[in-house]
Design an enzyme around this catalytic site. Structure first.
Site, PDB file in Angstrom:
ATOM      1  N   LYS A 190       0.820  -1.100  -0.089  1.00 22.91           N
ATOM      2  CA  LYS A 190       0.106  -0.113   0.097  1.00 22.91           C
ATOM      3  C   LYS A 190       0.751   1.227  -0.133  1.00 22.91           C
ATOM      4  O   LYS A 190       1.752   1.395   0.802  1.00 22.91           O
ATOM      5  CB  LYS A 190      -0.838  -0.072   1.178  1.00 22.91           C
ATOM      6  N   CYS A 213      -0.484  15.271  -6.330  1.00 21.81           N
ATOM      7  CA  CYS A 213      -0.929  14.393  -7.406  1.00 21.81           C
ATOM      8  C   CYS A 213      -2.030  13.517  -7.198  1.00 21.81           C
ATOM      9  O   CYS A 213      -1.964  12.885  -6.101  1.00 21.81           O
ATOM     10  CB  CYS A 213       0.252  13.662  -7.958  1.00 21.81           C
ATOM     11  N   CYS A 233      -3.469  11.844 -10.075  1.00 26.44           N
ATOM     12  CA  CYS A 233      -3.564  10.932 -11.432  1.00 26.44           C
ATOM     13  C   CYS A 233      -2.392   9.622 -11.121  1.00 26.44           C
ATOM     14  O   CYS A 233      -2.679   8.891 -11.954  1.00 26.44           O
ATOM     15  CB  CYS A 233      -3.476  11.798 -12.522  1.00 26.44           C
ATOM     16  N   CYS A 272       2.386  17.068  -7.355  1.00 22.60           N
ATOM     17  CA  CYS A 272       1.923  17.280  -8.634  1.00 22.60           C
ATOM     18  C   CYS A 272       3.052  18.067  -9.657  1.00 22.60           C
ATOM     19  O   CYS A 272       3.662  18.883  -9.190  1.00 22.60           O
ATOM     20  CB  CYS A 272       0.463  18.007  -8.670  1.00 22.60           C
ATOM     21  N   HIS A 311      -1.161  15.392 -14.882  1.00 27.24           N
ATOM     22  CA  HIS A 311      -2.555  14.787 -15.173  1.00 27.24           C
ATOM     23  C   HIS A 311      -3.370  15.666 -16.479  1.00 27.24           C
ATOM     24  O   HIS A 311      -4.344  15.098 -17.050  1.00 27.24           O
ATOM     25  CB  HIS A 311      -3.703  15.401 -13.780  1.00 27.24           C
TER      26      HIS A 311
END
Length: 125
Positions: free
Chosen positions: A72, A89, A91, A100, A104
């Site tokens: 995980k 982020c 995506c 990020c 995306h």
């Protein structure tokens, strides 16, 4: 030299009239056998393709590259360490994950998705 004449040829018999035909006939007995077999073959092919595609392709996975050896992926940040603003982020395509990097935008263009980053910032006083 004398020319010999040949006897006249007998008249040709009349040609048979063409029979109007569709060329392909199936009886009701044949149809009651063909239809269930065709339906079973189509259904079997569909289920087999779904089974094979599910085994060979992991389309449902969101995370395709980040920490794949971990069971995980979890990140934790203290609010004091964030500063005035942090952009994370969502995506899973960012090269700077968990931050990020704008990946995306390409993801959204390729897939028609609408995912964007998670932005955390301090409230303006």
């Amino acid at each position: 030299m004398a020319t010999q004449s040949l006897p006249p040829l007998p008249p040709l018999p009349p040609l048979p009239k063409p029979v109007a035909s569709t060329g392909f006939h199936i009886s009701k007995d044949q149809l009651t056998t063909i239809v269930p077999v065709a339906v079973a073959a189509a259904l079997g092919t569909y289920l087999l393709c779904r089974y094979v595609n599910r085994k060979s392709c992991k389309k449902g996975q969101v995370n395709k590259t980040i920490n794949k050896d971990s069971s995980k992926v979890v990140h934790s940040f203290d609010m004091e360490d964030i500063g005035s603003k942090a952009v994370y982020c969502r995506c899973w395509r960012s090269k700077k994950f968990p931050y990020c990097d704008g990946s995306h935008a390409k993801h959204n263009e390729e897939t028609g998705d609408n995912v964007g980053p998670l932005i955390i910032k301090k409230k303006d006083a």
